[in-house]
Each structure stands twice: as structure tokens, then as C-alpha cells.
Design a protein around this motif. Structure first.
Motif, PDB file in Angstrom:
ATOM      1  N   HIS A   1      35.993  21.786  11.279  1.00 24.13           N
ATOM      2  CA  HIS A   1      37.075  21.411  10.364  1.00 24.13           C
ATOM      3  C   HIS A   1      37.748  22.632   9.768  1.00 24.13           C
ATOM      4  N   ASN A   2      36.955  23.555   9.262  1.00 23.06           N
ATOM      5  CA  ASN A   2      37.505  24.649   8.458  1.00 23.06           C
ATOM      6  C   ASN A   2      37.997  25.836   9.267  1.00 23.06           C
ATOM      7  N   VAL A   3      37.415  26.070  10.435  1.00 24.69           N
ATOM      8  CA  VAL A   3      37.791  27.239  11.231  1.00 24.69           C
ATOM      9  C   VAL A   3      38.636  26.825  12.423  1.00 24.69           C
ATOM     10  N   PHE A   4      38.075  25.986  13.300  1.00 25.77           N
ATOM     11  CA  PHE A   4      38.800  25.623  14.521  1.00 25.77           C
ATOM     12  C   PHE A   4      40.102  24.902  14.198  1.00 25.77           C
ATOM     13  N   THR A   5      40.045  23.904  13.310  1.00 26.73           N
ATOM     14  CA  THR A   5      41.255  23.131  13.002  1.00 26.73           C
ATOM     15  C   THR A   5      42.286  23.994  12.291  1.00 26.73           C
ATOM     16  N   THR A   6      41.836  24.874  11.412  1.00 26.38           N
ATOM     17  CA  THR A   6      42.765  25.792  10.738  1.00 26.38           C
ATOM     18  C   THR A   6      43.478  26.682  11.742  1.00 26.38           C
TER      19      THR A   6
ATOM     20  N   CYS B   1      57.007  23.283  11.283  1.00 32.80           N
ATOM     21  CA  CYS B   1      56.214  24.518  11.177  1.00 32.80           C
ATOM     22  C   CYS B   1      55.639  24.687   9.776  1.00 32.80           C
ATOM     23  N   PHE B   2      56.399  24.306   8.740  1.00 38.02           N
ATOM     24  CA  PHE B   2      55.909  24.426   7.365  1.00 38.02           C
ATOM     25  C   PHE B   2      54.807  23.415   7.080  1.00 38.02           C
ATOM     26  N   VAL B   3      54.967  22.204   7.603  1.00 37.19           N
ATOM     27  CA  VAL B   3      53.949  21.173   7.394  1.00 37.19           C
ATOM     28  C   VAL B   3      52.649  21.564   8.080  1.00 37.19           C
ATOM     29  N   LEU B   4      52.734  22.105   9.297  1.00 41.60           N
ATOM     30  CA  LEU B   4      51.535  22.547  10.003  1.00 41.60           C
ATOM     31  C   LEU B   4      50.837  23.666   9.240  1.00 41.60           C
TER      32      LEU B   4
ATOM     33  N   ILE C   1      46.283  25.239   5.460  1.00 46.10           N
ATOM     34  CA  ILE C   1      45.753  25.619   4.143  1.00 46.10           C
ATOM     35  C   ILE C   1      44.816  24.536   3.624  1.00 46.10           C
ATOM     36  N   MET C   2      45.194  23.276   3.800  1.00 40.97           N
ATOM     37  CA  MET C   2      44.348  22.171   3.342  1.00 40.97           C
ATOM     38  C   MET C   2      43.016  22.157   4.084  1.00 40.97           C
ATOM     39  N   CYS C   3      43.031  22.462   5.377  1.00 43.32           N
ATOM     40  CA  CYS C   3      41.787  22.478   6.156  1.00 43.32           C
ATOM     41  C   CYS C   3      40.890  23.645   5.767  1.00 43.32           C
ATOM     42  N   TYR C   4      41.485  24.747   5.355  1.00 40.89           N
ATOM     43  CA  TYR C   4      40.687  25.922   4.994  1.00 40.89           C
ATOM     44  C   TYR C   4      40.132  25.839   3.571  1.00 40.89           C
TER      45      TYR C   4
ATOM     46  N   LEU D   1      36.188  15.308   4.951  1.00 41.89           N
ATOM     47  CA  LEU D   1      36.538  13.946   5.388  1.00 41.89           C
ATOM     48  C   LEU D   1      37.751  13.432   4.620  1.00 41.89           C
ATOM     49  N   ILE D   2      37.759  13.644   3.304  1.00 44.99           N
ATOM     50  CA  ILE D   2      38.895  13.212   2.490  1.00 44.99           C
ATOM     51  C   ILE D   2      40.173  13.902   2.966  1.00 44.99           C
ATOM     52  N   ASN D   3      40.064  15.187   3.291  1.00 46.89           N
ATOM     53  CA  ASN D   3      41.228  15.946   3.745  1.00 46.89           C
ATOM     54  C   ASN D   3      41.785  15.388   5.054  1.00 46.89           C
TER      55      ASN D   3
END
Length: 362
Positions: free
Chosen positions: A27-32, A114-117, A122-125, A189-191
Motif C-alpha cells: 500500500h505505502n510503497v508500491f502503490t505510491t 496528473c494532480f489527482v494521481l 500522498i494519501m497512500c504514503y 484500508l480506509i484510504n
């Protein structure tokens, strides 16, 4: 391209002491990194072409119309997607307004992708950032380099003694440590759920069903078929530009606009749809697993023994019974980060010291 994305490799730097698990890192590394990569590629228009190109006439400057249609919005006619391109309509979704029975479908998202991604990255990290702040290097300090089994016997004994003294002195004080980590996992999970809802709202309610419609595309009869990816991310749209003529009357110019960037967007978001659904399911299972650890203490010895096969099952049972969930979690994480033989010696000595402490209290 390598120079552009090479800086993201820092997120995959090897960590000798791991304070989290593989799902947390997914979640925090790969998805970011995935989201940042998509954002960078979409931003770098030199790799994917100009974001919009409109066919203009009537002496209008092409760059003016392109800029206008990009910063405002373009549209399609929804019922034109079901008609045959090249015969009934010029392109999927493109037809005369007076031939359509439905309202125009406007596309205003593409300037913001691009801004939303980047914001999603940031939310994933965020959970990792919070956990690193909460953890404060505690596990690295306790391990003291014993993740490598090759060391002098005297040095090893001194370090083991320091660890045991710490565990005895700070007995039953690590519950908040464990709960903070599990809270960060719950935040993951909430994120993911929140981001799924945000993307659905971003695409006007089209995202939740996007993946299932793509999967079911081949099963639809040919005469009723239209590509759902083109419906959400059209490649050709229309744009209306108004200007004053020589006599001061308002002239309307109808332009066809090509959106080559949507070729990238459609592939990006179909992958994200599947990835987010898979990740959400894994995180739900992980949260259930953590609840079992908290509320079913009998599973803890089995988990500790499964993590550290070098210790006997009886030792795992004893140490699990004499510790609360916070201390047990710290011991479990130590098993992940210490040399197995050193960890076995540590657990044996810890059980002995705990027994002596219990006997002294009695």
C-alpha cells in the motif's frame, strides 16, 4: 524516461530492519510509486504527444482553439456510442446534437488527472509517514545489529543482555506501540476505500463499474457493443467555440478534438481499478487477521512459532502467556529481524528471567 523515473527507486531501498509487513509496503510503497509513475508519465507530454488537438476552420488559430477546449471542456453525445462509427456517426460518441436524444456528456477531468494521481500518492504514503513517526526507530535500536548472526560471542552476549533487560524493565508498556501500527494498517484500508469513492466521484459515477464493464465487453452482442474505455475516456470529442464576426454577430465554430492522452488514461485507470480492488480485499483480510490476534490470544503462540521455527512450541506458549499483546507483538517483530539462532537464545533467557521475576513476586 529512465532519468525521469529513476528518482522513484529510492522508495525501494532495502531496509535491513523491517518494522512493517508486506501488505503494508504494498500500500505505502508500491502503490505510491505506481501513482507517482502514472502522474509523471501523463505530465510528460513529450512522451505521449500533445494533450489535445482540435480540427478548426474559418480562419481560427489552431493553438487558440486547442487551448480553449483544453481549459474549458469537451463533450460527446452518449447515444452516439451505440451507433456504427464511419456510417451512422463520425466517431464513437460524436454526432450532431439535433440527432441525439440525450444530453451532452461533458469531460472536465482530464486537466486534473496528473494532480489527482499525485494527491492519491500522498494519501497512500501518509500511513507510512505516520508509522515512521510513531515507531521512532525503536525496533532498530532494540535489534542492535543482531539481524546478522556473525558477531563475537562477547558482543552477542552483551547485546542480548541489554535486550532482555529492556524487555523486563518495560514489561507491558508496548500495547500502544502495537495498536498504533495496527491503526496505520486500518488507515490503509480506509484510504483505499476513500480513494475508490473519490475516483468514482471524479469520473461522474463511472469508475465503480469501469472494470466490470471492460471485462464484460466481449460478451455483449456485436450490434450492441461499444468500448466502455472509450465511453469513459473518449479519444475524439467535440468542442464549441464562439467568436464575434466582422459585423459583430456571434459565430459558432464546432470543432472535433482528439485527446491522445486518454489512450494513457484508460490503461492507467483500468490497471488502478483492478489493483485497488485486489488491495482492498487483501487489507480487509489483514484487518480481520489483526482482530483475531487481539481478541483470540490462543493463536499467538502458533504465530510466534511459525515466525521463529528455531524456538520450541512450549517456549512460544510460555512467552505468549507471560506477555500482553503489545509485548508479544514486539517479540514477534524481533523474530522477523534477528538471526534465528540468536533469537532462540534470547527467548530461552527471557523465559528464565520472567520465571525468576514471577517467583520473586510470589
Amino acid at each position: 524516461m529512465f532519468k525521469l523515473l529513476g528518482g522513484l527507486s529510492v522508495y525501494f531501498k532495502y531496509q535491513p530492519v523491517k518494522t512493517d509487513n508486506a501488505v503494508f509496503r504494498l500500500h505505502n510503497v508500491f502503490t505510491t510509486v505506481l501513482l507517482l509513475t502514472c502522474s509523471v508519465i501523463i505530465t510528460a507530454t513529450q512522451y505521449v504527444g500533445q494533450p489535445i488537438q482540435c480540427i478548426v476552420g474559418g480562419g481560427l488559430p489552431a493553438n487558440v482553439v486547442n487551448t480553449f477546449c483544453w481549459i474549458t471542456s469537451t463533450f460527446t453525445m452518449p447515444d452516439a456510442f451505440a451507433r456504427e462509427a464511419g456510417k451512422e456517426v463520425a466517431h464513437p460518441g460524436v454526432m450532431n446534437e439535433y440527432d441525439s436524444s440525450q444530453e451532452k456528456k461533458y469531460y472536465t477531468y482530464y486537466q486534473w488527472v496528473c494532480f489527482v494521481l499525485f494527491f492519491q500518492a500522498i494519501m497512500c504514503y501518509t500511513p507510512k509517514y505516520l508509522w515512521d513517526a510513531f515507531e521512532g526507530g525503536l525496533l532498530r535500536t532494540i535489534v542492535m545489529g543482531l539481524n546478522i548472526g556473525v558477531c563475537h560471542a562477547e558482543e552477542k552476549e552483551k547485546k542480548k543482555e541489554v535486550i532482555i533487560n529492556y524487555l523486563i524493565r518495560h514489561e507491558r508498556t508496548h500495547k500502544l506501540y502495537a495498536l498504533r501500527y495496527w491503526g496505520c494498517e486500518l488507515l490503509c484500508l480506509i484510504n483505499i476505500v476513500l480513494q475508490l469513492w473519490m475516483m468514482d466521484a471524479f469520473f461522474n459515477g463511472e469508475f465503480f463499474s469501469y472494470g466490470t464493464r471492460v471485462l464484460g465487453y466481449s460478451e455483449v452482442p456485436q450490434e450492441e457493443r461499444y468500448d466502455p474505455m472509450i465511453y469513459v475516456f473518449p479519444r475524439v470529442t467535440k468542442c464549441t467555440f464562439h467568436k464575434y464576426g466582422a459585423s459583430g454577430t456571434i459565430q459558432t465554430h464546432d470543432s472535433l478534438c482528439i485527446l491522445p492522452l486518454n489512450i494513457v488514461n484508460e490503461k492507467t485507470y483500468i490497471f488502478l481499478w483492478f489493483w485497488y480492488i485486489i488491495l482492498a480485499i487483501i487489507l480487509v483480510l489483514l484487518v480481520i487477521y489483526r482482530l483475531i490476534i487481539i481478541f483470540v490470544p490462543t493463536v499467538r503462540p502458533r504465530l510466534l512459532h511459525a515466525r521463529a521455527r528455531t524456538i520450541a512450541m512450549e517456549a512460544a506458549v510460555l512467552v505468549s502467556q507471560r506477555t500482553d499483546v503489545g509485548d508479544w507483538w514486539l517479540l514477534y517483530m524481533l523474530a522477523r529481524n534477528m538471526d534465528p539462532l540468536i533469537y532462540r537464545e534470547l527467548i530461552s533467557e527471557l523465559i528464565k528471567r520472567m520465571g525468576e521475576k514471577s517467583g520473586a513476586r510470589a
